[in-house]
Design an enzyme around this catalytic site. Structure first.
Site, PDB file in Angstrom:
ATOM      1  N   ASP A 166      -0.448  -4.239   5.572  1.00 46.70           N
ATOM      2  CA  ASP A 166      -1.027  -4.013   6.877  1.00 46.70           C
ATOM      3  C   ASP A 166      -2.516  -4.358   6.795  1.00 46.70           C
ATOM      4  O   ASP A 166      -3.158  -4.062   5.787  1.00 46.70           O
ATOM      5  CB  ASP A 166      -0.898  -2.556   7.269  1.00 46.70           C
ATOM      6  CG  ASP A 166       0.539  -2.075   7.404  1.00 46.70           C
ATOM      7  OD1 ASP A 166       1.462  -2.820   7.026  1.00 46.70           O
ATOM      8  OD2 ASP A 166       0.740  -0.931   7.851  1.00 46.70           O
ATOM      9  N   HIS A 192       6.638  -5.799  11.419  1.00 48.63           N
ATOM     10  CA  HIS A 192       5.905  -4.526  11.417  1.00 48.63           C
ATOM     11  C   HIS A 192       5.573  -4.111  12.854  1.00 48.63           C
ATOM     12  O   HIS A 192       4.457  -3.706  13.167  1.00 48.63           O
ATOM     13  CB  HIS A 192       4.626  -4.629  10.569  1.00 48.63           C
ATOM     14  CG  HIS A 192       4.075  -3.290  10.164  1.00 48.63           C
ATOM     15  ND1 HIS A 192       3.111  -2.632  10.887  1.00 48.63           N
ATOM     16  CD2 HIS A 192       4.347  -2.493   9.105  1.00 48.63           C
ATOM     17  CE1 HIS A 192       2.809  -1.496  10.288  1.00 48.63           C
ATOM     18  NE2 HIS A 192       3.549  -1.381   9.211  1.00 48.63           N
ATOM     19  N   HIS A 201       0.860  -1.184   0.000  1.00 52.10           N
ATOM     20  CA  HIS A 201       0.000   0.000   0.000  1.00 52.10           C
ATOM     21  C   HIS A 201       0.892   1.229   0.000  1.00 52.10           C
ATOM     22  O   HIS A 201       2.118   1.117   0.036  1.00 52.10           O
ATOM     23  CB  HIS A 201      -0.967  -0.011   1.193  1.00 52.10           C
ATOM     24  CG  HIS A 201      -0.306  -0.006   2.536  1.00 52.10           C
ATOM     25  ND1 HIS A 201       0.472  -1.042   3.010  1.00 52.10           N
ATOM     26  CD2 HIS A 201      -0.312   0.932   3.533  1.00 52.10           C
ATOM     27  CE1 HIS A 201       0.902  -0.764   4.220  1.00 52.10           C
ATOM     28  NE2 HIS A 201       0.459   0.432   4.562  1.00 52.10           N
ATOM     29  N   HIS A 236      -7.399  -2.241   5.429  1.00 52.65           N
ATOM     30  CA  HIS A 236      -6.597  -1.208   6.065  1.00 52.65           C
ATOM     31  C   HIS A 236      -7.272   0.132   5.823  1.00 52.65           C
ATOM     32  O   HIS A 236      -8.345   0.204   5.208  1.00 52.65           O
ATOM     33  CB  HIS A 236      -5.174  -1.250   5.489  1.00 52.65           C
ATOM     34  CG  HIS A 236      -4.166  -0.517   6.317  1.00 52.65           C
ATOM     35  ND1 HIS A 236      -4.122  -0.595   7.693  1.00 52.65           N
ATOM     36  CD2 HIS A 236      -3.141   0.320   5.959  1.00 52.65           C
ATOM     37  CE1 HIS A 236      -3.137   0.151   8.141  1.00 52.65           C
ATOM     38  NE2 HIS A 236      -2.529   0.727   7.111  1.00 52.65           N
ATOM     39  N   ASP A 264       5.783   4.456   5.225  1.00 56.85           N
ATOM     40  CA  ASP A 264       6.736   3.493   5.765  1.00 56.85           C
ATOM     41  C   ASP A 264       6.887   2.259   4.880  1.00 56.85           C
ATOM     42  O   ASP A 264       7.751   1.416   5.131  1.00 56.85           O
ATOM     43  CB  ASP A 264       6.357   3.080   7.188  1.00 56.85           C
ATOM     44  CG  ASP A 264       4.939   2.541   7.311  1.00 56.85           C
ATOM     45  OD1 ASP A 264       4.030   3.104   6.670  1.00 56.85           O
ATOM     46  OD2 ASP A 264       4.738   1.556   8.041  1.00 56.85           O
ATOM     47  N   HIS A 265       6.105   2.189   3.818  1.00 55.22           N
ATOM     48  CA  HIS A 265       6.205   1.072   2.881  1.00 55.22           C
ATOM     49  C   HIS A 265       6.723   1.499   1.506  1.00 55.22           C
ATOM     50  O   HIS A 265       7.002   0.639   0.679  1.00 55.22           O
ATOM     51  CB  HIS A 265       4.843   0.386   2.725  1.00 55.22           C
ATOM     52  CG  HIS A 265       4.376  -0.277   3.979  1.00 55.22           C
ATOM     53  ND1 HIS A 265       4.401  -1.646   4.159  1.00 55.22           N
ATOM     54  CD2 HIS A 265       3.877   0.239   5.135  1.00 55.22           C
ATOM     55  CE1 HIS A 265       3.936  -1.937   5.366  1.00 55.22           C
ATOM     56  NE2 HIS A 265       3.617  -0.804   5.968  1.00 55.22           N
ATOM     57  N   HIS A 314       1.274   3.866   2.093  1.00 55.27           N
ATOM     58  CA  HIS A 314       1.706   4.592   3.281  1.00 55.27           C
ATOM     59  C   HIS A 314       3.229   4.734   3.238  1.00 55.27           C
ATOM     60  O   HIS A 314       3.943   3.845   2.758  1.00 55.27           O
ATOM     61  CB  HIS A 314       1.261   3.866   4.552  1.00 55.27           C
ATOM     62  CG  HIS A 314      -0.149   4.175   4.932  1.00 55.27           C
ATOM     63  ND1 HIS A 314      -0.881   3.407   5.825  1.00 55.27           N
ATOM     64  CD2 HIS A 314      -0.984   5.189   4.558  1.00 55.27           C
ATOM     65  CE1 HIS A 314      -2.086   3.926   5.977  1.00 55.27           C
ATOM     66  NE2 HIS A 314      -2.175   5.004   5.214  1.00 55.27           N
TER      67      HIS A 314
END
Length: 311
Positions: free
Chosen positions: A212, A270, A62, A142, A66-67, A64
């Site tokens: 996530d 994670h 996805h 998510h 942090d990914h 976000h």
């Protein structure tokens, strides 16, 4: 033949001094697949001896930060290194805008094409199907569109038992027929049975990546029987309410998914930065699913070959 997961980054949104954001390398018989690309991804790959130039495909769960924050550095380095092979990127809708922004502001030399494959399906969908492998995108739950990924080796072709070639004086045409699974009727009425003269050389292996997501009832069915499952475990039992509110999973949730799916082995990651020691999360997961391990930077999790002998 190698089939392994290297966990590079196992932190959630806030990195810590010893945990980086999400980034993982799946090695299937020398083919390298990057799954998520958190900040510092390319540095971690170099630190652990993983070739950036050998990357075949990138799968982003996805969008976000942090990914995905590591993708700009990775794409830039590949260009500066003179890559010419296409890089295939699978990501939810919206990544095309990120890619365009990168090209407009940071790409000085465009030496290779980036082939973007948007993920839009509302149910499991095959996104890669070649001679050796299938990859399916699995819609998760998510706060933004998110997908897990299921990698499965394909069933191998049949092998002829070595003893049968001489004992039955098999011709080339008969061998080809038997290897295709067909019985052979000889002019003298003899029937050569494919089921007895051939064998399957190995069992296909599988890996699923789930991050996530909040828990939901159909997830175990999506990853049924997988050999190795990576599942996010952002929170512990102490924050179960927060996990549900944030559409994340606890370590216990991850273990219950692995148990219900009949997975062979579970790797959790994670982790929230509130947990300085992931040991508490590992203990909670093992209460439900004993064959659980915690991902750490550079840890390698092998899926061994399940070969069948020529008996």
């Amino acid at each position: 033949m190698n089939f392994s997961l290297t966990t590079l980054g196992v932190s959630s949104a806030s990195p810590t001094t010893d945990r980086y954001p999400s980034a993982h390398i799946l090695n299937i018989c020398g083919r390298l697949f990057l799954i998520d690309c958190g900040e510092g991804c390319q540095m971690l790959m170099k630190r652990h001896g993983i070739s950036l130039m050998k990357l075949e495909r990138v799968f982003l769960s996805h969008l976000h930060g942090d990914h995905v924050f590591g993708i700009f550095g990775l794409l830039s380095t590949l260009s500066m290194s003179g890559r010419t092979e296409p890089l295939h990127v699978y990501a939810p809708e919206g990544f095309d805008r990120i890619l365009q922004f990168f090209r407009e502001h940071f790409l000085e030399r465009d030496t290779y094409p980036v082939e973007y494959h948007p993920l839009t399906a509302s149910g499991p969908e095959t996104v890669l199907d070649d001679a050796r492998l299938t990859v399916s995108a699995l819609p998760l739950r998510h706060r933004v569109p998110a997908y897990g990924f299921l990698f499965r080796e394909k069933e191998p072709g049949l092998n002829i038992r070595k003893s049968a070639v001489q004992e039955c004086s098999l011709s080339v045409d008969e061998i080809l027929a038997l290897k295709s699974g067909r019985d052979v009727e000889r002019p003298d009425g003899t029937c050569l049975r494919a089921g007895t003269l051939t064998y399957v050389p190995y069992e296909p292996r599988s890996f699923a990546y789930v991050s996530d997501t909040a828990v939901f009832d159909t997830l175990p069915d999506m990853v049924r029987g997988v050999d190795l499952l990576y599942h996010e475990a952002t929170f512990g039992d102490d924050c179960a309410g927060k996990a549900a509110q944030m559409f994340h999973s606890t370590a216990r949730d991850a273990a219950e998914t692995a148990f219900r799916a009949g997975a062979g082995r579970l790797v959790i990651g994670h982790f929230s930065s509130r947990y300085k020691d992931a040991g508490v999360l590992l203990r909670q997961a093992r209460e439900v699913f004993p064959n659980t391990e915690a991902g750490t930077e550079g840890a390698v999790f092998e899926v061994p070959e399940k070969t069948h002998k020529d008996e």
